[in-house]
Each structure stands twice: as structure tokens, then as C-alpha cells.
Design a protein around this motif. Sequence first.
Motif, short mmCIF file in Angstrom:
data_model
loop_
_atom_site.label_atom_id
_atom_site.label_comp_id
_atom_site.label_asym_id
_atom_site.label_seq_id
_atom_site.Cartn_x
_atom_site.Cartn_y
_atom_site.Cartn_z
N GLU A 1 53.10 49.90 32.59
CA GLU A 1 54.10 49.71 31.55
C GLU A 1 55.52 49.66 32.11
O GLU A 1 56.31 48.77 31.75
N ALA A 2 55.87 50.61 32.97
CA ALA A 2 57.26 50.75 33.42
C ALA A 2 57.61 49.80 34.56
O ALA A 2 58.78 49.48 34.76
N PHE A 3 56.63 49.35 35.33
CA PHE A 3 56.88 48.48 36.48
C PHE A 3 55.98 47.25 36.40
O PHE A 3 55.38 46.84 37.39
N SER A 4 55.90 46.66 35.21
CA SER A 4 54.94 45.58 34.99
C SER A 4 55.21 44.36 35.87
O SER A 4 54.27 43.76 36.40
N GLU A 5 56.46 43.97 36.04
CA GLU A 5 56.77 42.79 36.85
C GLU A 5 56.39 43.03 38.31
O GLU A 5 55.82 42.14 38.97
N LEU A 6 56.70 44.21 38.83
CA LEU A 6 56.37 44.52 40.22
C LEU A 6 54.86 44.61 40.41
O LEU A 6 54.32 44.08 41.39
N VAL A 7 54.17 45.25 39.48
CA VAL A 7 52.72 45.35 39.56
C VAL A 7 52.09 43.96 39.52
O VAL A 7 51.18 43.65 40.29
N ALA A 8 52.57 43.11 38.63
CA ALA A 8 52.05 41.74 38.53
C ALA A 8 52.27 40.98 39.84
O ALA A 8 51.39 40.22 40.27
N GLN A 9 53.41 41.19 40.47
CA GLN A 9 53.68 40.50 41.73
C GLN A 9 52.72 40.97 42.82
O GLN A 9 52.20 40.16 43.59
N TYR A 10 52.46 42.26 42.88
CA TYR A 10 51.50 42.79 43.86
C TYR A 10 50.10 42.21 43.61
O TYR A 10 49.40 41.83 44.55
N ILE A 11 49.69 42.17 42.33
CA ILE A 11 48.38 41.62 42.01
C ILE A 11 48.30 40.15 42.41
O ILE A 11 47.32 39.70 43.02
N ASN A 12 49.32 39.39 42.06
CA ASN A 12 49.33 37.97 42.39
C ASN A 12 49.25 37.75 43.90
O ASN A 12 48.45 36.93 44.37
N ASP A 13 50.06 38.47 44.67
CA ASP A 13 50.05 38.31 46.13
C ASP A 13 48.69 38.68 46.71
O ASP A 13 48.18 38.00 47.63
N PHE A 14 48.08 39.73 46.17
CA PHE A 14 46.76 40.17 46.64
C PHE A 14 45.70 39.11 46.36
O PHE A 14 44.92 38.73 47.24
N VAL A 15 45.69 38.57 45.13
CA VAL A 15 44.69 37.58 44.77
C VAL A 15 44.90 36.28 45.55
O VAL A 15 43.93 35.67 46.03
N VAL A 16 46.14 35.86 45.70
CA VAL A 16 46.42 34.65 46.46
C VAL A 16 45.90 34.79 47.89
O VAL A 16 45.29 33.86 48.45
N THR A 17 46.12 35.94 48.49
CA THR A 17 45.63 36.17 49.85
C THR A 17 44.12 36.08 49.92
O THR A 17 43.55 35.46 50.83
N GLN A 18 43.44 36.68 48.94
CA GLN A 18 41.98 36.64 48.93
C GLN A 18 41.46 35.22 48.70
O GLN A 18 40.49 34.79 49.32
N GLU A 19 42.12 34.48 47.81
CA GLU A 19 41.68 33.12 47.52
C GLU A 19 41.87 32.21 48.73
O GLU A 19 41.05 31.32 48.98
N GLU A 20 42.92 32.41 49.47
CA GLU A 20 43.14 31.60 50.66
C GLU A 20 42.12 31.92 51.75
O GLU A 20 41.71 31.05 52.51
N SER A 21 41.69 33.17 51.80
CA SER A 21 40.72 33.59 52.82
C SER A 21 39.30 33.21 52.45
O SER A 21 38.50 32.80 53.30
N PHE A 22 38.96 33.37 51.15
CA PHE A 22 37.58 33.14 50.70
C PHE A 22 37.60 32.36 49.40
O PHE A 22 37.34 32.92 48.33
N PRO A 23 37.92 31.08 49.42
CA PRO A 23 37.94 30.29 48.18
C PRO A 23 36.56 30.22 47.55
O PRO A 23 35.55 30.21 48.22
N SER A 24 36.54 30.17 46.23
CA SER A 24 35.27 30.10 45.50
C SER A 24 35.47 29.38 44.19
O SER A 24 36.45 29.61 43.49
N ASP A 25 34.53 28.53 43.80
CA ASP A 25 34.60 27.83 42.54
C ASP A 25 34.12 28.69 41.37
O ASP A 25 34.27 28.34 40.22
N ASN A 26 33.50 29.85 41.68
CA ASN A 26 32.92 30.67 40.63
C ASN A 26 33.94 31.51 39.90
O ASN A 26 33.60 32.23 38.98
N LEU A 27 35.21 31.49 40.33
CA LEU A 27 36.18 32.38 39.77
C LEU A 27 37.02 31.74 38.68
O LEU A 27 37.82 32.39 38.04
N VAL A 28 36.88 30.47 38.44
CA VAL A 28 37.73 29.79 37.48
C VAL A 28 37.22 30.02 36.07
O VAL A 28 36.06 29.73 35.78
#
Length: 316
Positions: free
Chosen positions: A287-314
Motif C-alpha cells: 500500500e505505502a510503496f506501491s510504485e516501488l514494489v511494482a518496479q521491483y516486480i516488473n524488473d524481476f519478471v523481465v529478467t526471468q522472461e529474458e532468461s527463460f521465455p515461455s509461451d505458457n505465461l500469456v
Amino acid sequence: MSHQKMGNRLANPQSLRVNPFYPSDLKEKDLAIRMNLPLRNSRIKLQSGQLFWREVGQGPVLVFLHGSWNDGSQWLPVIQQLSQNYHCLAPDLLGFGDSLKPKLHYSIQLEVECLAEYLELLHLPQVYLIGHSLGGWIAASYASKYPEKVRGLVLLAPEGVQVEGQRGRWRGSRWLVGRSSIGYSILRSLLPLARLFGRHKGIEQALQQRQLLNSSPTACQLLFQRRRAEIQAELLQEQLDWLKVPTLILQGSRDTTDAIARSQTYGDKLPQAYLEMIEHAGHDLPEAFSELVAQYINDFVVTQEESFPSDNLVGY
């Protein structure tokens, strides 16, 4: 996963109700954010009871699990930041929020199996799980049982491991909300005298804590109102060493010493974990740090997607 309507993705479409409009029972914070967030609100019948969830977006699937004294709407500020690029789902766990609250014996294992059934009915074979507090415990427990179905974990101040002094705090919480309410009666009787001597702050904090605990009987049962041996059996210390799921742990530096110690335990034991301490943050990270938390989540997922792309996640 190809883009298709929800009804075609379910084993039992009749068990699902979808409302794309503004249902009358939405909480105020849902309504406030829905001005810019076109949520789909749905219910589905599981073996243990009906589950309610919010859903928006397309892309890699992010499933958000709420904390002990919240429901899925806790994640709406974060989801608002991510919904343009991700398929976001925020269920109310069984016994919480707008999900059914059946009279049964709640456990972490029960919540894990409800989550597994929910994801199976929605034909989501592999997801990212994001969990706060109790939701982090459930997310990590699900990943330990179904590691092949978890693309990655993001855990915010997760419960689920024991730290020094925790047994005493469990006893204190049980005493404070016990059926006889002896603890409450004692504190109430001491409060006027304590105010005369300027010693009332601690008692007032305890009474506020009791009010918070009583706001979620299911959370109380899961965290401390069960046999200690049963709770101990569901803790994750012994399972984390071999849980090789990429994990990001977010922890506020101004949270309680217990919460910080639990996050450090996860960080030390999980083979593929990274612990990020967030300065000036407490326990209310979503709640209090939503933008920062969202940025961390986005960076984490982008890193995983670049390392292990998958069509099953869409998502659809």
C-alpha cells in the motif's frame, strides 16, 4: 496460452461467475482505483468453498496473495502499475474478504490446495506468485509442492519460518484473543489506572492489536490458534534449502524485528533468492510503496522472461 474467453478455459464453466461491471459490494478502495483500472470481478466454486478474485490485463501471469489482515484489494495500487503489461489476478483467500468463509479447520495446506485447484480450473499451468506476509507463506508453500508450476516468487515480509522468541509471541496473541477474553478484561480494567500514571500507551497498543487480530478469525487460526505441533509442521525452514525457484524478497527496514528476521531466513536458505531491504518502509509495502514494489516486480519478471521465455505465461 492463446487469447480466448474465460468460459472456454474452464473445466466447469458453470462454476464461474464473471461481472465486468461495478458490483454493489465492492470496497471503497476498489471503487477509487477502478476509475483507471478496468477490473473483472469473478467467483468460482472450489471443493472447499467459493473463491472471489479481481483480474485485469494480459501478458505473463502474476497471482497476488494478500497478507494476514487484508484481502486481495490490498494489491490494487500495485496492480494499477502493472496491468498494462501483465495478466494480474488477486484472489481473496478462502476465509477472507469476499470469498466464502466455511466453518472448517483452516491450515496452510488447505489454502495451498485451494490455490492449486483455482489455478488448474483457470488453466494457468505456470505463474509468478507474489505474496505478502501470510500470502508469502502460502506462495512459498505452493512453490515447494508444485515447483514446476511456479515461474518465480516475490515475497514481501513473508511468514512461514520460525525466529527466536516467536513461541512466546504466539502465546501472547492466543491470550489476547482467547475465547474467555480474560486478557481483554484485564487490560481494560488496568487502562484507567495506567492513564493516571502515564503508562497507558502499551495497554492501548495491546487493545488495538486485539481489535486487529479479531478482524480476521481465519488469519488467527492459521497463525496461532491451532495446535503448536500442527503449525510447526507447516513451517518451511527444512524445505527452503532445496526450493530452487527464482525468488525476490522485499522487506521494509522499519518493520518489526521478527519480520526482518524471517525475511533474512528466507534469503539465507533459498538457493536462488535475492533479499532487498527497502529503507523507510514498514510492513505495509503493497500500500505505502506501491510504485516501488511494482518496479521491483516488473524488473524481476523481465529478467526471468529474458532468461527463460515461455509461451505458457500469456493470459487471455
